[in-house]
Scaffold this motif. Structure first.
Motif, mmCIF file in Angstrom:
data_model
loop_
_atom_site.group_PDB
_atom_site.id
_atom_site.type_symbol
_atom_site.label_atom_id
_atom_site.label_comp_id
_atom_site.label_asym_id
_atom_site.label_seq_id
_atom_site.Cartn_x
_atom_site.Cartn_y
_atom_site.Cartn_z
ATOM 1 N N ALA A 1 0.819 -1.211 0.000
ATOM 2 C CA ALA A 1 0.000 0.000 0.000
ATOM 3 C C ALA A 1 0.853 1.261 0.000
ATOM 4 O O ALA A 1 1.720 1.440 0.858
ATOM 5 N N GLY A 2 0.601 2.110 -1.000
ATOM 6 C CA GLY A 2 1.253 3.404 -1.067
ATOM 7 C C GLY A 2 2.687 3.370 -1.516
ATOM 8 O O GLY A 2 3.349 4.410 -1.547
ATOM 9 N N ILE A 3 3.196 2.192 -1.915
ATOM 10 C CA ILE A 3 4.622 2.084 -2.241
ATOM 11 C C ILE A 3 4.849 1.504 -3.633
ATOM 12 O O ILE A 3 5.412 2.149 -4.513
ATOM 13 N N MET A 4 4.387 0.276 -3.877
ATOM 14 C CA MET A 4 4.607 -0.341 -5.180
ATOM 15 C C MET A 4 3.645 -1.507 -5.376
ATOM 16 O O MET A 4 3.312 -2.224 -4.438
ATOM 17 N N GLY A 5 3.218 -1.694 -6.625
ATOM 18 C CA GLY A 5 2.319 -2.789 -6.951
ATOM 19 C C GLY A 5 3.046 -4.111 -7.088
ATOM 20 O O GLY A 5 4.280 -4.176 -7.152
ATOM 21 N N GLY A 6 2.258 -5.184 -7.159
ATOM 22 C CA GLY A 6 2.813 -6.520 -7.328
ATOM 23 C C GLY A 6 3.039 -6.859 -8.791
ATOM 24 O O GLY A 6 2.385 -6.305 -9.687
#
Length: 356
Positions: free
Chosen positions: A284-289
């Motif tokens: 969350a709020g950082i980077m997607g998978g």
């Protein structure tokens, strides 16, 4: 800005061609090139043309090195200039071919006048994160100068079936996620974003990827709201036969996720995740998978615009060593009212630039 008049075979080299380029002078010039995207018989392409004396980046040097273009003889044929790649111009690391400009590029115009923009390079103290966007800078400037602020209200031309019942969203840990907004954009065509958008992203230090991802970054730079696009078809439901699910929750101890950069991370219990019915799809709020990222085959996009606790994002980004653009903004605090503004603006761009 030049225009290819003719491309002929090189008389002494199979892998080279001779390109005649008009560039606004009385007579066109001929250059020798091995650009893989110029072929014998080509004509009409708008290109970046450098004449003798131009200072360009050496694309083959290990470090940043400039070279001054001179008249040369290549395999027995005089070359009076160069058709340029993005790397030679310092626009990107792309050197697989020359830069082909849009058809309406005006021949003979200095490249700086055609592609140039004024860039404001802002050195911000930590308490000025509100200026991490064009809208934020405009608001700050209006406050400092007492000028009127004119910000558009993004509207989206929505058609097709409503989103209701097509995605199942739950904020399981609302203390770390104040708001989660989503939109479904169907029928998109993945491809490059327009040249004007790519140019603005590069000037802001970002690498263009494709129209969908570029739109999320563009809107973030415009409004300050980080966004994330999921491939809707890869999101799993929570129950058999149910719609794709999004659950915002704390990570289970030792839970793992592979992020967009291909790195696997082991998570702690206070880190916030975006999950679907099968497991984590983003930090969350950082980077997607990696699994649910937008790919060339993506047709339907679930677009996320959320608001996450700044301290949680800051601690997670530091612990996992992921200094993303989204984390830089969420870690300093983002206005929860921006989620719908960013969502609408990105939806409209995906409609007009990706056919969604």
């Amino acid at each position: 800005v030049g225009q290819v008049v003719e491309v002929r075979p090189h008389p002494n080299a199979d892998r080279l061609v001779l390109a005649t380029v008009e560039y606004g002078a009385a007579e066109p010039l001929e250059v020798v090139t091995r650009a893989p995207n110029l072929h014998v018989g080509d004509a009409g392409q708008k290109v970046v043309f450098a004449t003798v004396g131009a200072r360009l980046i050496d694309p083959y040097a290990d470090t940043l090195k400039y070279q001054t273009l001179k008249k040369t003889k290549i395999r027995g044929v005089d070359s009076m200039g160069m058709v340029c790649s993005e790397k030679e111009l310092g626009l990107s690391d792309e050197h697989g071919g020359i830069l082909i400009l849009p058809d309406d590029a005006p021949v003979g115009t200095p490249l700086v006048d055609y592609m140039g923009d004024v860039v404001l390079d802002l050195d911000l103290t930590p308490n000025l994160a509100r200026c991490f966007s064009v809208a934020g800078v405009a608001r700050e400037t209006a406050a400092l100068t007492a000028a009127a602020l004119h910000l558009p209200a993004p509207m989206v031309g929505a058609t097709g079936d409503p989103i209701a019942g097509r995605v199942d969203i739950e904020i399981a840990d609302p203390d770390l996620c104040r708001r989660y907004s989503a939109a479904l954009i169907t029928g998109v065509t993945i491809g490059p974003s327009p040249e004007w958008m790519q140019r603005r992203l590069r000037l802001a230090g970002m690498r263009p990827i494709n129209n969908i991802v570029d739109i999320t970054n563009y809107v973030m730079l415009e409004w300050g709201q980080p966004l994330h696009a999921f491939d809707y078809r890869w999101l799993q439901p929570r129950t058999l036969g149910g719609p794709p699910a999004i659950v915002v929750r704390r990570a289970h101890p030792e839970e793992k996720i592979t992020t967009l950069d291909g790195v696997e991370h082991t998570l702690g219990g206070e880190m916030l995740l975006i999950t679907d019915g099968g497991g984590p799809v983003g930090i969350a709020g950082i980077m997607g998978g990696l699994d649910s990222e937008v790919k060339e085959t993506t047709v339907d996009v679930l677009l996320e615009a959320a608001n996450f606790d700044n301290i949680s994002v800051r601690r997670t980004a530091a612990a996992l060593h992921i200094p993303s653009e989204a984390a830089q903004r969420f870690g300093r605090g983002v206005d929860p009212e921006l989620t719908l503004i960013g969502l609408r603006q990105a939806c409209e761009l995906m409609r007009t630039l990706a056919g969604g």
